[in-house]
Design an enzyme around this catalytic site. Sequence first.
Site, PDB file in Angstrom:
ATOM      1  N   ARG A  31      26.622  52.313  44.215  1.00 53.69           N
ATOM      2  CA  ARG A  31      27.529  52.208  45.370  1.00 53.69           C
ATOM      3  C   ARG A  31      26.936  53.013  46.513  1.00 53.69           C
ATOM      4  O   ARG A  31      26.602  54.193  46.339  1.00 53.69           O
ATOM      5  CB  ARG A  31      28.921  52.741  45.050  1.00 53.69           C
ATOM      6  CG  ARG A  31      29.751  52.989  46.317  1.00 53.69           C
ATOM      7  CD  ARG A  31      31.186  53.345  46.064  1.00 53.69           C
ATOM      8  NE  ARG A  31      31.944  52.191  45.618  1.00 53.69           N
ATOM      9  CZ  ARG A  31      33.279  52.112  45.649  1.00 53.69           C
ATOM     10  NH1 ARG A  31      33.983  53.124  46.100  1.00 53.69           N
ATOM     11  NH2 ARG A  31      33.890  51.032  45.227  1.00 53.69           N
ATOM     12  N   HIS A  58      31.015  43.556  48.307  1.00 57.78           N
ATOM     13  CA  HIS A  58      31.697  44.250  47.204  1.00 57.78           C
ATOM     14  C   HIS A  58      31.921  43.228  46.072  1.00 57.78           C
ATOM     15  O   HIS A  58      33.055  42.816  45.800  1.00 57.78           O
ATOM     16  CB  HIS A  58      33.033  44.815  47.715  1.00 57.78           C
ATOM     17  CG  HIS A  58      33.643  45.855  46.837  1.00 57.78           C
ATOM     18  ND1 HIS A  58      33.054  46.303  45.667  1.00 57.78           N
ATOM     19  CD2 HIS A  58      34.813  46.544  46.943  1.00 57.78           C
ATOM     20  CE1 HIS A  58      33.834  47.217  45.110  1.00 57.78           C
ATOM     21  NE2 HIS A  58      34.906  47.378  45.860  1.00 57.78           N
ATOM     22  N   GLN A  74      34.425  43.647  43.035  1.00 57.38           N
ATOM     23  CA  GLN A  74      35.812  43.502  43.479  1.00 57.38           C
ATOM     24  C   GLN A  74      36.212  42.013  43.472  1.00 57.38           C
ATOM     25  O   GLN A  74      37.348  41.664  43.135  1.00 57.38           O
ATOM     26  CB  GLN A  74      35.957  44.076  44.898  1.00 57.38           C
ATOM     27  CG  GLN A  74      37.358  43.979  45.474  1.00 57.38           C
ATOM     28  CD  GLN A  74      38.341  44.943  44.821  1.00 57.38           C
ATOM     29  OE1 GLN A  74      38.039  46.116  44.680  1.00 57.38           O
ATOM     30  NE2 GLN A  74      39.485  44.451  44.405  1.00 57.38           N
ATOM     31  N   ASP A  97      42.421  44.782  53.917  1.00 56.48           N
ATOM     32  CA  ASP A  97      41.639  45.954  53.507  1.00 56.48           C
ATOM     33  C   ASP A  97      41.854  47.013  54.592  1.00 56.48           C
ATOM     34  O   ASP A  97      42.420  46.715  55.650  1.00 56.48           O
ATOM     35  CB  ASP A  97      40.151  45.561  53.407  1.00 56.48           C
ATOM     36  CG  ASP A  97      39.275  46.665  52.822  1.00 56.48           C
ATOM     37  OD1 ASP A  97      39.819  47.655  52.285  1.00 56.48           O
ATOM     38  OD2 ASP A  97      38.030  46.543  52.914  1.00 56.48           O
ATOM     39  N   CYS A 100      42.247  45.487  47.900  1.00 53.71           N
ATOM     40  CA  CYS A 100      41.319  46.091  46.938  1.00 53.71           C
ATOM     41  C   CYS A 100      41.684  47.542  46.627  1.00 53.71           C
ATOM     42  O   CYS A 100      41.307  48.063  45.591  1.00 53.71           O
ATOM     43  CB  CYS A 100      39.889  45.990  47.455  1.00 53.71           C
ATOM     44  SG  CYS A 100      39.622  46.825  49.021  1.00 53.71           S
ATOM     45  N   ARG A 154      39.815  45.128  37.718  1.00 52.12           N
ATOM     46  CA  ARG A 154      38.472  45.674  37.996  1.00 52.12           C
ATOM     47  C   ARG A 154      37.774  46.020  36.684  1.00 52.12           C
ATOM     48  O   ARG A 154      36.600  45.745  36.495  1.00 52.12           O
ATOM     49  CB  ARG A 154      38.551  46.942  38.871  1.00 52.12           C
ATOM     50  CG  ARG A 154      39.132  46.767  40.267  1.00 52.12           C
ATOM     51  CD  ARG A 154      38.324  45.840  41.153  1.00 52.12           C
ATOM     52  NE  ARG A 154      36.902  46.160  41.175  1.00 52.12           N
ATOM     53  CZ  ARG A 154      36.369  47.217  41.826  1.00 52.12           C
ATOM     54  NH1 ARG A 154      37.118  48.010  42.541  1.00 52.12           N
ATOM     55  NH2 ARG A 154      35.060  47.429  41.788  1.00 52.12           N
TER      56      ARG A 154
END
Length: 327
Positions: A106, A133, A136, A229, A270, A315
Amino acid sequence: MNLKGRDFLKLLDYTPEEIEYLLELAADLKDKKKKGIPVDHHRGKNIALIFEKTSTRTRCSFEVAAHDLGMGATYLDPSGSQIGKKESIADTARVLSSMFDGIEYRGYGQEIVEELAKYSKVPVWNGLTNEFHPTQMLADMLTIKEEFGHLKGIKLAYMGDARYNTGNSLMIACAKMGMHFNGCAPKKYWPVQELIDTAKKIAEQTGGSITLTEDAMEGTKDADVVCTDVWVSMGEPDEIWAERIADLKDYQVNSAIMKNASDKAIFMHCLPAFHDLKTKIGAEVGKKFGITEMEVTDEVFESSQSRVFEEAENRMHTIKAIIDATV
Ligand code: CP
Ligand code: NVA
Protein backbone atom coordinates in the site's frame (compact mmCIF):
# COMPACT_ATOMS: atom_id res chain seq x y z
CA MET A 1 -8.83 -21.30 -13.66
CA ASN A 2 -5.17 -21.08 -12.68
CA LEU A 3 -3.97 -17.74 -11.25
CA LYS A 4 -0.89 -19.13 -9.48
CA GLY A 5 2.01 -16.71 -9.54
CA ARG A 6 -0.12 -13.80 -10.82
CA ASP A 7 0.20 -10.29 -9.39
CA PHE A 8 -2.98 -8.39 -8.46
CA LEU A 9 -2.11 -4.77 -9.25
CA LYS A 10 -5.27 -3.42 -10.92
CA LEU A 11 -8.51 -4.90 -12.27
CA LEU A 12 -7.50 -3.86 -15.80
CA ASP A 13 -5.04 -6.80 -15.74
CA TYR A 14 -7.82 -9.33 -15.08
CA THR A 15 -10.54 -10.71 -17.37
CA PRO A 16 -14.20 -10.67 -16.28
CA GLU A 17 -14.00 -14.49 -15.99
CA GLU A 18 -10.97 -14.28 -13.68
CA ILE A 19 -12.71 -11.66 -11.51
CA GLU A 20 -15.84 -13.83 -11.38
CA TYR A 21 -13.69 -16.80 -10.37
CA LEU A 22 -12.14 -14.80 -7.48
CA LEU A 23 -15.62 -13.74 -6.34
CA GLU A 24 -16.86 -17.34 -6.37
CA LEU A 25 -13.78 -18.47 -4.48
CA ALA A 26 -14.32 -15.68 -1.92
CA ALA A 27 -17.97 -16.68 -1.45
CA ASP A 28 -16.89 -20.29 -0.89
CA LEU A 29 -14.17 -19.29 1.60
CA LYS A 30 -16.69 -17.07 3.42
CA ASP A 31 -19.17 -19.94 3.64
CA LYS A 32 -16.50 -22.29 4.98
CA LYS A 33 -15.35 -19.71 7.56
CA LYS A 34 -18.96 -19.26 8.78
CA LYS A 35 -19.34 -23.03 9.08
CA GLY A 36 -16.03 -23.38 10.93
CA ILE A 37 -14.49 -25.50 8.15
CA PRO A 38 -10.75 -24.74 8.15
CA VAL A 39 -9.00 -23.86 4.88
CA ASP A 40 -5.35 -23.81 5.92
CA HIS A 41 -3.52 -25.58 3.11
CA HIS A 42 -0.93 -22.78 2.88
CA ARG A 43 0.77 -23.88 6.10
CA GLY A 44 4.47 -23.05 6.16
CA LYS A 45 4.11 -20.10 3.77
CA ASN A 46 4.66 -16.45 4.67
CA ILE A 47 3.57 -13.09 3.30
CA ALA A 48 4.94 -9.56 3.74
CA LEU A 49 2.62 -6.58 4.19
CA ILE A 50 4.15 -3.24 3.26
CA PHE A 51 2.11 -0.23 4.35
CA GLU A 52 3.46 3.23 3.44
CA LYS A 53 0.01 4.62 4.33
CA THR A 54 -2.10 3.66 7.35
CA SER A 55 -4.90 1.07 7.29
CA THR A 56 -7.44 -0.76 9.42
CA ARG A 57 -9.43 -3.00 7.03
CA THR A 58 -6.76 -3.90 4.49
CA ARG A 59 -4.09 -4.72 7.03
CA CYS A 60 -6.44 -6.74 9.25
CA SER A 61 -7.88 -8.54 6.23
CA PHE A 62 -4.45 -9.64 5.04
CA GLU A 63 -3.38 -10.68 8.55
CA VAL A 64 -6.57 -12.63 9.36
CA ALA A 65 -6.72 -14.19 5.89
CA ALA A 66 -3.07 -15.27 6.10
CA HIS A 67 -3.59 -16.72 9.57
CA ASP A 68 -6.73 -18.60 8.47
CA LEU A 69 -4.84 -20.02 5.47
CA GLY A 70 -2.08 -21.28 7.77
CA MET A 71 0.42 -18.61 6.72
CA GLY A 72 2.61 -16.24 8.67
CA ALA A 73 2.34 -12.49 8.01
CA THR A 74 4.97 -9.80 8.63
CA TYR A 75 3.73 -6.20 8.83
CA LEU A 76 6.09 -3.41 7.75
CA ASP A 77 4.65 -0.09 8.93
CA PRO A 78 4.95 3.31 7.20
CA SER A 79 8.14 4.22 9.07
CA GLY A 80 9.71 0.98 10.29
CA SER A 81 11.59 -0.30 7.25
CA GLN A 82 14.31 0.82 4.83
CA ILE A 83 11.89 0.98 1.88
CA GLY A 84 12.17 4.12 -0.19
CA LYS A 85 14.57 5.75 2.28
CA LYS A 86 17.71 3.61 2.25
CA GLU A 87 16.61 0.90 -0.13
CA SER A 88 15.05 1.08 -3.59
CA ILE A 89 11.81 -0.68 -4.51
CA ALA A 90 13.71 -2.97 -6.89
CA ASP A 91 16.13 -4.08 -4.15
CA THR A 92 13.30 -4.45 -1.62
CA ALA A 93 11.40 -6.67 -4.08
CA ARG A 94 14.37 -8.95 -4.55
CA VAL A 95 15.08 -9.21 -0.82
CA LEU A 96 11.47 -9.85 0.24
CA SER A 97 10.68 -12.28 -2.55
CA SER A 98 13.60 -14.45 -1.42
CA MET A 99 11.91 -14.85 1.99
CA PHE A 100 8.17 -14.53 1.40
CA ASP A 101 5.57 -16.23 -0.81
CA GLY A 102 3.62 -13.05 -1.54
CA ILE A 103 3.92 -9.30 -0.95
CA GLU A 104 1.16 -6.78 -0.30
CA TYR A 105 1.98 -3.12 -0.95
CA ARG A 106 0.00 0.00 0.00
CA GLY A 107 1.49 3.33 -0.96
CA TYR A 108 1.51 6.27 -3.32
CA GLY A 109 1.97 6.09 -7.10
CA GLN A 110 0.77 3.02 -9.02
CA GLU A 111 4.20 2.91 -10.70
CA ILE A 112 5.75 1.90 -7.34
CA VAL A 113 3.66 -1.26 -6.95
CA GLU A 114 4.22 -2.04 -10.64
CA GLU A 115 8.00 -1.69 -10.09
CA LEU A 116 7.82 -3.92 -7.01
CA ALA A 117 6.00 -6.57 -9.04
CA LYS A 118 8.52 -6.29 -11.87
CA TYR A 119 11.39 -7.23 -9.57
CA SER A 120 9.52 -9.68 -7.31
CA LYS A 121 9.64 -13.43 -7.90
CA VAL A 122 6.43 -13.89 -5.87
CA PRO A 123 2.92 -12.44 -6.38
CA VAL A 124 2.48 -8.75 -5.47
CA TRP A 125 -0.94 -7.47 -4.37
CA ASN A 126 -1.91 -3.79 -4.53
CA GLY A 127 -3.39 -2.82 -1.16
CA LEU A 128 -4.15 0.75 -2.45
CA THR A 129 -2.27 3.30 -4.49
CA ASN A 130 -3.28 6.84 -5.42
CA GLU A 131 -4.72 5.51 -8.68
CA PHE A 132 -6.29 2.15 -7.81
CA HIS A 133 -7.71 0.07 -4.96
CA PRO A 134 -8.32 -3.33 -6.58
CA THR A 135 -8.74 -5.49 -3.45
CA GLN A 136 -11.52 -3.10 -2.37
CA MET A 137 -13.26 -3.78 -5.69
CA LEU A 138 -13.55 -7.50 -5.08
CA ALA A 139 -15.18 -6.81 -1.71
CA ASP A 140 -17.55 -4.29 -3.31
CA MET A 141 -18.49 -6.67 -6.12
CA LEU A 142 -19.08 -9.53 -3.66
CA THR A 143 -21.30 -7.28 -1.52
CA ILE A 144 -23.35 -6.22 -4.56
CA LYS A 145 -23.64 -9.84 -5.74
CA GLU A 146 -24.83 -10.94 -2.32
CA GLU A 147 -27.49 -8.22 -2.38
CA PHE A 148 -28.83 -8.55 -5.92
CA GLY A 149 -27.69 -12.07 -6.91
CA HIS A 150 -25.81 -10.78 -9.97
CA LEU A 151 -23.57 -7.97 -11.22
CA LYS A 152 -24.48 -7.62 -14.91
CA GLY A 153 -26.88 -4.74 -15.51
CA ILE A 154 -26.53 -3.26 -12.02
CA LYS A 155 -26.57 0.56 -12.05
CA LEU A 156 -23.92 1.99 -9.74
CA ALA A 157 -23.73 5.72 -9.02
CA TYR A 158 -20.49 7.06 -7.58
CA MET A 159 -20.68 10.46 -5.86
CA GLY A 160 -17.80 12.82 -5.12
CA ASP A 161 -14.09 12.52 -5.84
CA ALA A 162 -14.27 10.28 -8.92
CA ARG A 163 -10.65 10.83 -10.05
CA TYR A 164 -8.90 8.96 -7.23
CA ASN A 165 -8.31 5.31 -6.31
CA THR A 166 -11.89 4.34 -5.43
CA GLY A 167 -13.65 6.25 -8.23
CA ASN A 168 -11.19 5.03 -10.88
CA SER A 169 -11.41 1.46 -9.66
CA LEU A 170 -15.20 1.35 -9.44
CA MET A 171 -15.42 2.65 -13.01
CA ILE A 172 -13.14 -0.16 -14.23
CA ALA A 173 -14.87 -2.79 -12.07
CA CYS A 174 -18.27 -1.81 -13.51
CA ALA A 175 -16.92 -1.89 -17.06
CA LYS A 176 -15.40 -5.34 -16.53
CA MET A 177 -18.53 -6.82 -14.98
CA GLY A 178 -21.11 -5.43 -17.44
CA MET A 179 -22.48 -2.87 -14.98
CA HIS A 180 -23.60 0.71 -15.55
CA PHE A 181 -21.28 3.25 -13.91
CA ASN A 182 -22.55 6.79 -13.36
CA GLY A 183 -19.85 9.06 -11.96
CA CYS A 184 -21.39 12.19 -10.39
CA ALA A 185 -18.84 14.93 -9.77
CA PRO A 186 -17.68 18.34 -10.96
CA LYS A 187 -15.69 17.87 -14.18
CA LYS A 188 -12.34 18.45 -12.48
CA TYR A 189 -12.99 15.35 -10.32
CA TRP A 190 -13.68 13.01 -13.23
CA PRO A 191 -11.17 10.22 -13.96
CA VAL A 192 -8.52 11.10 -16.57
CA GLN A 193 -9.90 10.91 -20.11
CA GLU A 194 -7.61 8.02 -21.10
CA LEU A 195 -9.05 5.85 -18.29
CA ILE A 196 -12.63 6.84 -19.20
CA ASP A 197 -11.94 5.84 -22.81
CA THR A 198 -10.44 2.51 -21.69
CA ALA A 199 -13.44 1.82 -19.44
CA LYS A 200 -15.88 2.68 -22.24
CA LYS A 201 -14.10 0.30 -24.61
CA ILE A 202 -14.30 -2.53 -22.05
CA ALA A 203 -17.97 -1.76 -21.32
CA GLU A 204 -18.79 -2.07 -25.04
CA GLN A 205 -17.63 -5.69 -24.85
CA THR A 206 -19.40 -6.57 -21.60
CA GLY A 207 -22.74 -4.80 -22.08
CA GLY A 208 -21.98 -2.24 -19.38
CA SER A 209 -21.82 1.53 -19.75
CA ILE A 210 -19.82 4.47 -18.43
CA THR A 211 -21.39 7.89 -17.87
CA LEU A 212 -19.96 10.96 -16.15
CA THR A 213 -22.22 13.83 -15.14
CA GLU A 214 -22.14 16.96 -13.02
CA ASP A 215 -25.83 16.46 -12.22
CA ALA A 216 -26.11 14.37 -9.04
CA MET A 217 -29.88 13.83 -9.39
CA GLU A 218 -29.57 12.68 -12.98
CA GLY A 219 -26.64 10.40 -12.13
CA THR A 220 -28.25 8.72 -9.13
CA LYS A 221 -31.75 8.34 -10.67
CA ASP A 222 -32.92 4.73 -10.15
CA ALA A 223 -29.43 3.60 -9.13
CA ASP A 224 -29.19 0.17 -7.47
CA VAL A 225 -26.01 1.11 -5.62
CA VAL A 226 -24.90 4.54 -4.42
CA CYS A 227 -21.21 4.72 -3.51
CA THR A 228 -18.95 7.42 -2.25
CA ASP A 229 -15.53 7.92 -0.65
CA VAL A 230 -13.79 10.56 1.45
CA TRP A 231 -13.30 13.99 -0.15
CA VAL A 232 -9.63 14.18 0.86
CA SER A 233 -7.59 11.01 0.56
CA MET A 234 -4.53 9.79 2.44
CA GLY A 235 -1.40 11.63 1.38
CA GLU A 236 -3.27 14.75 0.20
CA PRO A 237 -2.45 18.03 2.00
CA ASP A 238 -4.74 19.40 4.75
CA GLU A 239 -4.88 22.75 2.91
CA ILE A 240 -7.08 21.11 0.27
CA TRP A 241 -10.09 20.66 2.62
CA ALA A 242 -11.61 24.11 1.96
CA GLU A 243 -11.58 23.64 -1.80
CA ARG A 244 -12.89 20.05 -1.59
CA ILE A 245 -15.80 20.96 0.68
CA ALA A 246 -16.77 23.83 -1.61
CA ASP A 247 -16.46 21.67 -4.74
CA LEU A 248 -18.08 18.47 -3.46
CA LYS A 249 -20.74 19.55 -0.94
CA ASP A 250 -23.45 19.15 -3.59
CA TYR A 251 -22.32 15.56 -4.11
CA GLN A 252 -22.96 14.42 -0.54
CA VAL A 253 -24.95 11.19 -0.25
CA ASN A 254 -28.03 12.19 1.76
CA SER A 255 -31.62 11.01 2.05
CA ALA A 256 -32.73 13.03 -1.00
CA ILE A 257 -30.14 11.17 -3.09
CA MET A 258 -31.17 7.78 -1.68
CA LYS A 259 -34.85 8.57 -2.38
CA ASN A 260 -33.91 9.45 -5.95
CA ALA A 261 -32.21 6.06 -6.34
CA SER A 262 -34.12 2.77 -6.78
CA ASP A 263 -36.46 1.61 -3.98
CA LYS A 264 -34.10 -1.28 -3.30
CA ALA A 265 -30.92 0.81 -3.51
CA ILE A 266 -28.05 0.18 -1.13
CA PHE A 267 -25.39 2.59 0.09
CA MET A 268 -21.71 1.59 0.04
CA HIS A 269 -18.47 3.23 1.18
CA CYS A 270 -15.01 1.68 1.37
CA LEU A 271 -14.53 3.35 4.78
CA PRO A 272 -13.27 5.09 6.82
CA ALA A 273 -16.12 7.64 6.42
CA PHE A 274 -16.76 11.15 7.74
CA HIS A 275 -20.45 10.77 8.65
CA ASP A 276 -20.26 12.54 12.03
CA LEU A 277 -17.80 14.45 14.20
CA LYS A 278 -16.63 11.46 16.24
CA THR A 279 -13.14 11.35 14.74
CA LYS A 280 -10.20 13.66 15.30
CA ILE A 281 -10.07 14.89 11.70
CA GLY A 282 -13.87 14.95 11.40
CA ALA A 283 -14.14 17.14 14.50
CA GLU A 284 -11.36 19.50 13.37
CA VAL A 285 -12.70 19.91 9.85
CA GLY A 286 -16.29 20.14 11.11
CA LYS A 287 -15.39 22.94 13.50
CA LYS A 288 -13.34 24.84 10.97
CA PHE A 289 -15.96 24.75 8.20
CA GLY A 290 -19.12 24.65 10.29
CA ILE A 291 -20.34 21.27 9.03
CA THR A 292 -21.34 18.07 10.85
CA GLU A 293 -21.09 15.51 8.04
CA MET A 294 -19.17 15.29 4.81
CA GLU A 295 -19.44 12.78 1.95
CA VAL A 296 -22.39 10.95 3.55
CA THR A 297 -24.94 11.99 6.15
CA ASP A 298 -25.10 10.05 9.39
CA GLU A 299 -28.73 9.26 8.56
CA VAL A 300 -27.79 7.39 5.36
CA PHE A 301 -24.71 5.81 6.92
CA GLU A 302 -26.78 4.34 9.76
CA SER A 303 -29.86 3.53 7.62
CA SER A 304 -31.17 0.09 6.70
CA GLN A 305 -29.94 0.75 3.14
CA SER A 306 -26.32 0.95 4.30
CA ARG A 307 -24.11 -2.09 3.58
CA VAL A 308 -20.82 -0.56 4.71
CA PHE A 309 -20.05 -3.12 7.40
CA GLU A 310 -20.95 -6.10 5.20
CA GLU A 311 -18.62 -4.54 2.62
CA ALA A 312 -15.86 -4.19 5.23
CA GLU A 313 -16.21 -7.82 6.30
CA ASN A 314 -16.00 -8.89 2.67
CA ARG A 315 -12.54 -7.32 2.44
CA MET A 316 -11.21 -10.27 4.42
CA HIS A 317 -12.97 -13.02 2.44
CA THR A 318 -11.98 -11.52 -0.92
CA ILE A 319 -8.38 -10.86 0.10
CA LYS A 320 -8.21 -14.47 1.29
CA ALA A 321 -9.39 -15.54 -2.17
CA ILE A 322 -6.64 -13.50 -3.87
CA ILE A 323 -3.94 -14.96 -1.64
CA ASP A 324 -5.28 -18.51 -2.03
CA ALA A 325 -5.59 -18.19 -5.81
CA THR A 326 -2.22 -16.63 -6.53
CA VAL A 327 0.22 -18.20 -4.05
N1 CP B 1 -11.18 0.57 2.78
C1 CP B 1 -9.92 0.51 3.19
O1 CP B 1 -9.00 0.28 2.43
O2 CP B 1 -9.74 0.70 4.53
P1 CP B 1 -8.36 0.83 5.30
O3 CP B 1 -7.72 2.12 4.88
O4 CP B 1 -8.74 0.80 6.74
O5 CP B 1 -7.50 -0.35 4.92
N1 NVA C 1 -9.62 7.37 -1.23
C1 NVA C 1 -9.29 6.89 0.09
C2 NVA C 1 -9.56 5.44 0.22
C3 NVA C 1 -9.31 4.88 1.59
C4 NVA C 1 -9.56 3.41 1.68
C5 NVA C 1 -7.84 7.20 0.37
O1 NVA C 1 -7.00 6.98 -0.51
O2 NVA C 1 -7.53 7.67 1.46
